[in-house]
Design an enzyme around this catalytic site. Structure first.
Site, PDB file in Angstrom:
ATOM      1  N   ARG A 238       0.861  -1.196   0.000  1.00  0.00           N
ATOM      2  CA  ARG A 238       0.000   0.000   0.000  1.00  0.00           C
ATOM      3  C   ARG A 238       0.887   1.231   0.000  1.00  0.00           C
ATOM      4  O   ARG A 238       1.911   1.252   0.713  1.00  0.00           O
ATOM      5  CB  ARG A 238      -0.793   0.029   1.288  1.00  0.00           C
ATOM      6  N   GLU A 267      -1.370   7.972  -4.483  1.00  0.00           N
ATOM      7  CA  GLU A 267      -1.848   7.555  -5.804  1.00  0.00           C
ATOM      8  C   GLU A 267      -3.323   7.934  -5.996  1.00  0.00           C
ATOM      9  O   GLU A 267      -4.048   8.015  -5.013  1.00  0.00           O
ATOM     10  CB  GLU A 267      -1.644   6.042  -5.993  1.00  0.00           C
ATOM     11  N   HIS A 285      -1.193   0.040  -9.639  1.00  0.00           N
ATOM     12  CA  HIS A 285      -1.979  -0.685  -8.629  1.00  0.00           C
ATOM     13  C   HIS A 285      -2.831  -1.790  -9.271  1.00  0.00           C
ATOM     14  O   HIS A 285      -4.068  -1.782  -9.144  1.00  0.00           O
ATOM     15  CB  HIS A 285      -2.856   0.284  -7.826  1.00  0.00           C
TER      16      HIS A 285
HETATM   17  C1  DGY Z   1      -6.575  -4.632  -2.055  1.00  0.00           C
HETATM   18  O1  DGY Z   1      -7.435  -5.511  -2.166  1.00  0.00           O
HETATM   19  O2  DGY Z   1      -6.347  -4.061  -1.004  1.00  0.00           O
HETATM   20  C2  DGY Z   1      -5.825  -4.293  -3.288  1.00  0.00           C
HETATM   21  O3  DGY Z   1      -4.861  -3.340  -3.073  1.00  0.00           O
HETATM   22  C3  DGY Z   1      -6.796  -3.860  -4.366  1.00  0.00           C
HETATM   23  O4  DGY Z   1      -6.231  -4.194  -5.547  1.00  0.00           O
END
Ligand code: DGY
Length: 324
Positions: A238, A267, A285
Site C-alpha cells: 500500500r 496515488e 496498482h
Molecule cells: C486490495 O485488495 O487491497 C488491493 O490493493 C486492491 O487491488
C-alpha cells in the site's frame, strides 16, 4: 420494500445481479470518482454500500448517513475505512481477504522478474528503435534463481509469494510482527529474520504489510541504507508503507539497484521523479487485477453486504465490536 444500497464504482454484471436480488441498488456504473459531498449525498438514505479503496469512509461521512448499517470494501486493504468511526455509528465494515492472494503473489513475481531482468527498460529501448544488434553485455540483469528473497509481512499474500520462490531455488527470509507457525515456516521454506537482518541479507525485498500508522514509512532512508547496493525492492502493498522520496533518492544514487512498484504515496498521483529513473518498473496498482480475481473480490464484497443487511454476521467483518 428492499433495503437501499449504493455501489460507488463500476462492478461486474454478476455482482449487480446478486445485489439486485436483495436490494434496491443505486450504482455508479459510469465509474467516475464520487466527491466526498456527492458520496455523502448519495449514501444519506442507504442501508449499505459497496465501496472501493479510494472511497473514504470516516466520521464526516458517517455523521451524514443515519440509515447506514454496512460498508463492504472491494479490497483486502481497508485503510480507507475508519473502523472506530464505523463502530461508533453502528456500521459493519468488511473487506475481501483470501480471494486475491494468488493473483497478488503472481504479480509480485512479475515485478521481481521484470525488475531483475530490466524488462520494461529493454522494451522501451527496443520500441524506440535503438536495437542495432546483439551484444554480450546488453541489458545485463540480476539472477533471480538461487538469490535470497526477503519477505516483509508474512500474511497470506507473503506466504503465497514464498511458496512460489521454491521454483526459483531461492533462500527465503521473512519478517513479520509475529513469527508464523513452525509448520507454515517449513511449508513456505522460509526462515524468520529480524527486519534489519533481512534488509542486510536479501537480494530482493518484497513488502506485503497492510498500511496503518505503525507501517507508515516502514521502509525509509534508514532501512534503504541497510540494503545491499545490488538489492531490489518490490512494493505491491500500500502506498505509504515506503517513503517514496527516500526511495527515489536511493534509486538515483544507486544505494539500491532497482525497484518494482505497484503502489505509491498519494496515488493515483505519484512522484514524477519515478518517471525519470530507468531502474524502476512502474505499475498502476494492478497486482490483483485479473478477471477472475476482481470478479471474486466484488462478489465477496456483495455477499458480505447481503449477510450484513440480513442481520447475520458477515464473513469478513472487520469491526466485530459493532455487534456488541
Ligand atoms: C486490495 O485488495 O487491497 C488491493 O490493493 C486492491 O487491488
Amino acid at each position: 420494500m428492499k433495503p437501499k444500497v449504493l455501489v460507488t464504482r463500476e462492478v461486474f454484471d454478476d455482482t449487480l445481479e446478486l445485489l439486485g436480488r436483495h436490494f434496491d441498488v443505486e450504482s455508479n456504473q459510469a465509474d467516475t470518482s464520487l466527491s466526498p459531498d456527492e458520496f455523502a449525498r448519495r449514501l444519506a438514505d442507504k442501508a449499505g454500500a459497496l465501496t472501493v479503496l479510494t472511497d473514504r469512509v470516516d466520521e464526516a461521512l458517517l455523521g451524514q448517513c443515519p440509515r447506514l448499517k454496512a460498508v463492504c470494501n472491494i479490497a483486502v486493504g481497508f485503510n480507507n475505512l475508519d473502523l472506530k468511526a464505523c463502530t461508533t455509528h453502528g456500521v459493519m465494515a468488511t473487506n475481501t481477504p483470501g480471494v486475491l492472494d494468488a493473483a497478488t503473489a503472481d504479480f509480485t513475481w512479475a515485478l521481481i522478474l521484470a525488475t531483475a531482468r530490466r524488462l520494461t527498460e529493454a522494451e522501451a529501448w527496443l520500441r524506440a528503435g535503438e536495437w542495432k544488434g546483439w551484444k554480450l553485455k546488453q541489458f545485463l540483469g540480476a539472477d533471480v534463481h538461487g538469490a535470497t528473497l526477503g519477505i516483509v509481512g508474512m500474511g497470506r499474500i507473503g506466504q503465497a509469494v514464498a511458496r512460489r520462490a521454491a521454483g526459483f531455488d531461492m533462500n527465503v527470509l521473512y519478517y513479520n510482527r509475529k513469527r508464523i507457525a513452525p509448520e507454515l515456516e517449513r511449508e513456505c521454506r522460509a526462515t524468520y529474520a529480524p527486519l534489519d537482518e533481512l534488509l542486510a541479507r536479501a537480494d530482493f525485498v518484497t513488502l506485503h504489510t497492510p498500511y496503518s500508522p505503525e507501517t507508515h514509512h516502514l521502509i525509509g532512508a534508514g532501512e534503504l541504507a541497510k540494503m545491499k547496493p545490488t538489492a531490489i525492492l518490490i512494493h505491491a502493498a500500500r502506498g505509504g508503507v515506503v517513503d517514496d522520496i527516500a526511495l527515489i533518492e536511493a534509486l538515483k544514487h544507486k544505494k539500491i539497484a532497482a525497484a518494482g512498484m505497484d503502489v505509491f504515496e498519494g496515488e493515483p498521483k505519484f512522484n514524477p521523479e519515478f518517471l525519470k529513473l530507468a531502474n524502476v518498473v512502474l505499475a498502476p496498482h494492478i497486482a490483483s487485477a485479473t478477471v477472475n480475481t476482481r470478479r471474486n473480490m466484488a462478489l465477496l464484497a456483495a455477499r458480505n453486504l447481503v449477510a450484513a443487511l440480513a442481520g447475520e454476521r458477515p464473513p469478513n467483518l472487520l469491526n466485530p465490536d459493532v455487534l456488541k
